[in-house]
Design a protein around this motif. Structure first.
Motif, PDB file in Angstrom:
ATOM      1  N   UNK A  39       0.822  -1.216   0.000  1.00 42.99           N
ATOM      2  CA  UNK A  39       0.000   0.000   0.000  1.00 42.99           C
ATOM      3  C   UNK A  39       0.859   1.271   0.000  1.00 42.99           C
ATOM      4  N   UNK A  40       2.183   1.134   0.173  1.00 45.40           N
ATOM      5  CA  UNK A  40       3.097   2.280   0.139  1.00 45.40           C
ATOM      6  C   UNK A  40       4.101   2.047  -0.986  1.00 45.40           C
ATOM      7  N   UNK A  41       4.033   2.840  -2.025  1.00 44.25           N
ATOM      8  CA  UNK A  41       4.860   2.597  -3.209  1.00 44.25           C
ATOM      9  C   UNK A  41       6.348   2.809  -2.947  1.00 44.25           C
ATOM     10  N   UNK A  43       7.983   2.115  -0.181  1.00 43.65           N
ATOM     11  CA  UNK A  43       8.524   1.150   0.792  1.00 43.65           C
ATOM     12  C   UNK A  43       8.764  -0.190   0.109  1.00 43.65           C
ATOM     13  N   UNK A  44       9.769  -0.913   0.602  1.00 40.95           N
ATOM     14  CA  UNK A  44      10.062  -2.239   0.036  1.00 40.95           C
ATOM     15  C   UNK A  44       9.063  -3.290   0.505  1.00 40.95           C
ATOM     16  N   UNK A  45       8.311  -2.975   1.535  1.00 39.76           N
ATOM     17  CA  UNK A  45       7.236  -3.837   2.015  1.00 39.76           C
ATOM     18  C   UNK A  45       6.275  -2.998   2.828  1.00 39.76           C
ATOM     19  N   UNK A  46       4.980  -3.268   2.714  1.00 38.64           N
ATOM     20  CA  UNK A  46       4.013  -2.458   3.458  1.00 38.64           C
ATOM     21  C   UNK A  46       2.701  -3.205   3.598  1.00 38.64           C
ATOM     22  N   UNK A  47       1.915  -2.784   4.573  1.00 37.29           N
ATOM     23  CA  UNK A  47       0.606  -3.411   4.792  1.00 37.29           C
ATOM     24  C   UNK A  47      -0.269  -2.482   5.615  1.00 37.29           C
ATOM     25  N   UNK A  48      -1.571  -2.593   5.370  1.00 39.71           N
ATOM     26  CA  UNK A  48      -2.560  -1.892   6.191  1.00 39.71           C
ATOM     27  C   UNK A  48      -3.526  -2.934   6.727  1.00 39.71           C
ATOM     28  N   UNK A  55      -7.245   0.831  12.728  1.00 42.51           N
ATOM     29  CA  UNK A  55      -6.495   0.782  11.479  1.00 42.51           C
ATOM     30  C   UNK A  55      -5.017   1.099  11.742  1.00 42.51           C
ATOM     31  N   UNK A  56      -4.152   0.225  11.223  1.00 40.20           N
ATOM     32  CA  UNK A  56      -2.710   0.355  11.427  1.00 40.20           C
ATOM     33  C   UNK A  56      -2.005   0.214  10.084  1.00 40.20           C
ATOM     34  N   UNK A  57      -0.991   1.048   9.877  1.00 41.35           N
ATOM     35  CA  UNK A  57      -0.216   1.038   8.635  1.00 41.35           C
ATOM     36  C   UNK A  57       1.250   0.772   8.970  1.00 41.35           C
ATOM     37  N   UNK A  58       1.882  -0.113   8.190  1.00 41.01           N
ATOM     38  CA  UNK A  58       3.289  -0.465   8.430  1.00 41.01           C
ATOM     39  C   UNK A  58       4.072  -0.371   7.129  1.00 41.01           C
ATOM     40  N   UNK A  59       5.259   0.237   7.211  1.00 43.21           N
ATOM     41  CA  UNK A  59       6.182   0.266   6.085  1.00 43.21           C
ATOM     42  C   UNK A  59       7.519  -0.320   6.492  1.00 43.21           C
ATOM     43  N   UNK A  60       8.160  -1.034   5.577  1.00 42.30           N
ATOM     44  CA  UNK A  60       9.465  -1.653   5.822  1.00 42.30           C
ATOM     45  C   UNK A  60      10.509  -0.984   4.938  1.00 42.30           C
ATOM     46  N   UNK A 155       3.615  -8.388  10.329  1.00 44.13           N
ATOM     47  CA  UNK A 155       3.776  -9.696   9.708  1.00 44.13           C
ATOM     48  C   UNK A 155       3.485  -9.629   8.206  1.00 44.13           C
ATOM     49  N   UNK A 156       2.374  -9.008   7.839  1.00 44.57           N
ATOM     50  CA  UNK A 156       1.986  -8.916   6.428  1.00 44.57           C
ATOM     51  C   UNK A 156       2.991  -8.081   5.639  1.00 44.57           C
ATOM     52  N   UNK A 157       3.479  -6.989   6.244  1.00 49.67           N
ATOM     53  CA  UNK A 157       4.444  -6.134   5.560  1.00 49.67           C
ATOM     54  C   UNK A 157       5.765  -6.861   5.325  1.00 49.67           C
ATOM     55  N   UNK A 158       6.223  -7.591   6.333  1.00 47.76           N
ATOM     56  CA  UNK A 158       7.469  -8.352   6.173  1.00 47.76           C
ATOM     57  C   UNK A 158       7.333  -9.417   5.089  1.00 47.76           C
TER      58      UNK A 158
END
Length: 261
Positions: A39-41, A43-48, A55-60, A155-158
């Protein structure tokens, strides 16, 4: 200090005593869960992740760096949490609060102790260059139970993270961003959060339930059913039977949660 009107406290407590909840769920039932990745262009990994209204957003963001001296052949994980003021009126701008630090540490513990990421495969050159994964966790909307939403989001972002191929040429690290590989994942993990209201343990508390709870228990469980993290919160103690009951529910619910991934 969060002040809860006595009529609200009594209303929620009386419902729980009768095995009922404001939203009609059972005491051991989750709200609706949804997970989106990539969901974050930038970032190398991301998830909402959404659990009910939470609602939580994660970027790697990966970066090459030096390993820790005592683990020269292992990659590095660093988890940071930001609770945005727009997510909850009680969140304030500025340095991380105690709640923010606790959320980041509990989520990090679940990821780290489950051995989710194969850190030995993030070593480019032992003692000199390893991949460092910066996990940025942002709370977008707080409607209760940030721990479980955050753990799922990380977990989903990783699992969606891709790293560029790295090689050593003339003692220099060369990255090939055209050729990427999936982050080496070794396991799956989920967090199950309970609060004690009256004499009952309640799974996936809403924000109003959290506000009247006397104690909280977070249980991190791997997909094989191994407990990898626990955290106790709140002023009141929990009995051994309450803890064992919560753990048994967490083990069974983890199988459902990892299916969303």
């Amino acid at each position: 200090m969060d002040i809860v009107p006595e009529i609200t406290r009594e209303s929620i407590t009386n419902l729980i005593i009768n095995d009922k909840r404001e939203d009609g769920r059972a005491l051991d039932e989750y709200r609706d869960i949804s997970i989106e990745t990539d969901v974050i262009s930038k970032a190398e990994g991301s998830a909402r992740v959404k659990i009910g209204g939470t609602q939580v957003l994660v970027g790697i963001k990966p970066q090459l760096g030096s390993p820790f001296p005592d683990t020269p052949d292992l990659g590095v994980l660093m988890t940071n949490c930001e609770m945005l003021p727009m997510a909850d009126p009680t969140f304030e701008p500025g340095p991380p609060s105690e709640d923010s630090i606790e959320l980041a540490r509990v989520v990090d513990r679940g990821i780290r102790e489950s051995e989710l990421v194969e850190l030995d495969k993030l070593c480019v050159e032992e003692g000199k260059h390893v991949w460092m994964l910066f996990i940025d966790l942002h709370v977008i909307d707080n409607c209760g139970n940030l721990f479980d939403a955050a753990e799922l989001a990380v977990m989903a972002a990783l699992k969606s993270t891709k790293l560029p191929t790295a090689s050593i040429v003339d003692d220099e690290v060369v990255l090939d961003k055209e050729n990427t590989f999936d982050l080496p994942i070794n396991n799956e993990v989920a967090m199950c959060t309970f609060v004690k209201i009256g004499e009952k343990m309640v799974l996936d508390p809403s924000l109003s339930e959290e506000r009247v709870a006397s104690a909280r228990l977070n249980v991190g469980v791997t997909k094989e059913g191994r407990i990898c993290a626990m955290q106790k919160g709140g002023a009141q103690p929990l009995t051994k039977d309450e803890i064992f009951a919560a753990v048994n529910i967490a083990v069974s619910k983890t199988k459902e949660l990892v299916e969303y991934l």
